[in-house]
Design a protein around this motif. Sequence first.
Motif, PDB file in Angstrom:
ATOM      1  N   TYR A 221      36.539  40.322  40.686  1.00 32.80           N
ATOM      2  CA  TYR A 221      37.139  39.943  41.976  1.00 32.80           C
ATOM      3  C   TYR A 221      37.726  38.539  41.932  1.00 32.80           C
ATOM      4  O   TYR A 221      37.129  37.602  41.387  1.00 32.80           O
ATOM      5  N   GLN A 222      38.914  38.379  42.533  1.00 35.27           N
ATOM      6  CA  GLN A 222      39.568  37.084  42.677  1.00 35.27           C
ATOM      7  C   GLN A 222      39.767  36.791  44.162  1.00 35.27           C
ATOM      8  O   GLN A 222      40.072  37.690  44.941  1.00 35.27           O
ATOM      9  N   PRO A 223      39.608  35.523  44.575  1.00 38.17           N
ATOM     10  CA  PRO A 223      39.767  35.187  46.002  1.00 38.17           C
ATOM     11  C   PRO A 223      41.135  35.533  46.574  1.00 38.17           C
ATOM     12  O   PRO A 223      41.283  35.667  47.791  1.00 38.17           O
ATOM     13  N   SER A 224      42.138  35.672  45.706  1.00 41.36           N
ATOM     14  CA  SER A 224      43.477  36.029  46.178  1.00 41.36           C
ATOM     15  C   SER A 224      43.591  37.505  46.527  1.00 41.36           C
ATOM     16  O   SER A 224      44.617  37.942  47.055  1.00 41.36           O
ATOM     17  N   GLN A 225      42.550  38.281  46.234  1.00 42.78           N
ATOM     18  CA  GLN A 225      42.549  39.708  46.499  1.00 42.78           C
ATOM     19  C   GLN A 225      41.933  40.004  47.872  1.00 42.78           C
ATOM     20  O   GLN A 225      41.229  39.156  48.433  1.00 42.78           O
ATOM     21  N   ARG A 230      35.395  42.309  46.912  1.00 44.80           N
ATOM     22  CA  ARG A 230      34.360  41.377  46.451  1.00 44.80           C
ATOM     23  C   ARG A 230      33.148  42.102  45.869  1.00 44.80           C
ATOM     24  O   ARG A 230      32.505  41.641  44.934  1.00 44.80           O
ATOM     25  N   GLU A 381      43.504  39.176  57.594  1.00 43.70           N
ATOM     26  CA  GLU A 381      43.548  38.511  56.289  1.00 43.70           C
ATOM     27  C   GLU A 381      44.964  37.994  56.034  1.00 43.70           C
ATOM     28  O   GLU A 381      45.687  38.492  55.174  1.00 43.70           O
ATOM     29  N   GLY A 383      48.248  35.851  54.885  1.00 48.11           N
ATOM     30  CA  GLY A 383      48.636  35.208  53.647  1.00 48.11           C
ATOM     31  C   GLY A 383      48.503  36.056  52.405  1.00 48.11           C
ATOM     32  O   GLY A 383      48.942  35.657  51.323  1.00 48.11           O
ATOM     33  N   LEU A 384      47.910  37.259  52.528  1.00 47.22           N
ATOM     34  CA  LEU A 384      47.719  38.121  51.362  1.00 47.22           C
ATOM     35  C   LEU A 384      48.741  39.251  51.300  1.00 47.22           C
ATOM     36  O   LEU A 384      48.716  40.057  50.373  1.00 47.22           O
TER      37      LEU A 384
END
Length: 529
Positions: A221-225, A230, A381, A383-384
């Motif tokens: 998992y990456q925080p940009s996802q 998570r 959410e 910005g994603l």
Amino acid sequence: MQDAFWWQRGIVYQVYPRSFQDSDGDGIGDLEGIRQRLDHLVWLGVDAVWISPIFVSPMADFGYDVADYCAIEPMFGSLEDFDRLVAEAHAKGLKVILDFVPNHTSEQHAWFRESRSSRDNPKRDWYIWRDPAPDGGPPNNWISNFGGSAWQRDEATGQYYYHAFLVQQPDLNWRNPQVRAAMYDVLRFWLDRGVDGFRVDVIWHLIKDVDFRDNPDNAGYQPSQPMIGRFQQTYSADRPEVHEVVRNMRAVLEDYDERVLIGEIYLPVERVVAYYGEGLSGAHLPFNFQLLETPWDARLLARMIERYEGLLPPGGWPNWVLGNHDRQRIAARVGEAQARVAAMLLLTLRGTPTVYYGDEIGMPDVAIPPERVQDPWGVNEPGLGLGRDPVRTPMQWAGDNFAGFSTVEPWLPLSDDWREKNVERLKEDRHSILSLYRNLISLRRAHRALSVGDYAAVARDGNVLAYERRFEGEHLLVILNLGHEKQLEDLSMFGDATILLSTHLDREGASGSSVVLRPSEGLLLRVDS
């Protein structure tokens, strides 16, 4: 396959009702609007219309939060409008498939209002309630698909309820026999009104772990996802017991003639095929979303198709989805030229294809100004780039005001090119993508090798994807150039071949022992052995 069911031979066309046709001038599509546009579906040649949710709803998630399963949301019309739509669709040879949303209701549903009224209410166990963790927080680490904790504390009763999606969408407890019985009765209500089947929303979510264990970490998992990634959804979805529920739904439909059960399942393909059920007792068509997810590369697609075909259970019927209300439109993902190749792929593979409204005219994703964003996922959410509004914009019917969709400003904006890219204009252009869709569908009807025939891959180099379709004595060949350079293709191994259709709609006839594929061109050929 001589006696194939209609849902095996046919083509499903998805309508997002808010965006198909507004008949009453409020900027939102409705049932009467769908009825008025049925002739477009007949002209196009599809077999069934799947309608996204139209039930009574406060519209927190645009109909996927149901407040009454057996009534029509007034903005869409009435039960009388629905009955009229079904009757006219059937008279025109079209089947009608409804979206069924059984995992959760709206918080405004009468069932949930009773459930949350007290801990000892008879409907308390119709939903998923848990005591707080020892620290007073949520009962476990489960994440909502729309971001944040999947648990909401109810101050009046001191417990948390589970919501896999929005806080306004509490999950039903499908381990409760009374819930199951009530929901099966909902299916019968619509079946008795003539509905030909259901697309079941998030069918893999229906049963949760009986012990409510924490989901394990997702190491990649990456925080940009999206936040839902998570943790692995090991205990909050795709539990083994869910197959009993799917089997029971199928059993309800089996009491009626030739009805179809379609399951929405975003899982790895080896798990998707499990939803056909033991002995094909589950969903008739567990939705296969691999065309939405596989990179647009010939070798990757070829391997994906072969793997899917190999994983299907004996007798399991394949299906393919190129676009829907949750994912980027195909024209935006691969470009306008390759969208034509994608159309030929979708409509010549073995299995039931689903066409998303507007893809037949090459509609793009539409940029939504911040002040007009509607989708709660995009709001929760930011910005994603998760908002789904860009793929839900109004159908572009004509070049007059508001694209023939409405007489007023629609609920979502139109694309910048709607005056050129609309049904009325593209119908007149025999080389348009709309003409391509109609020609492909016509050929699919004319050649049973395309609708119910066998599939066999043909080895090719570079970015060319090729395969054969055979039925009885008929032999067809599909060659698709997914690249942007011309390709010389040797056909000598097939004998005499005749071009039936090019995605450019500008050539047909004998091909000789080889053929030059232009950039972003697909060919459908008849092989005369």
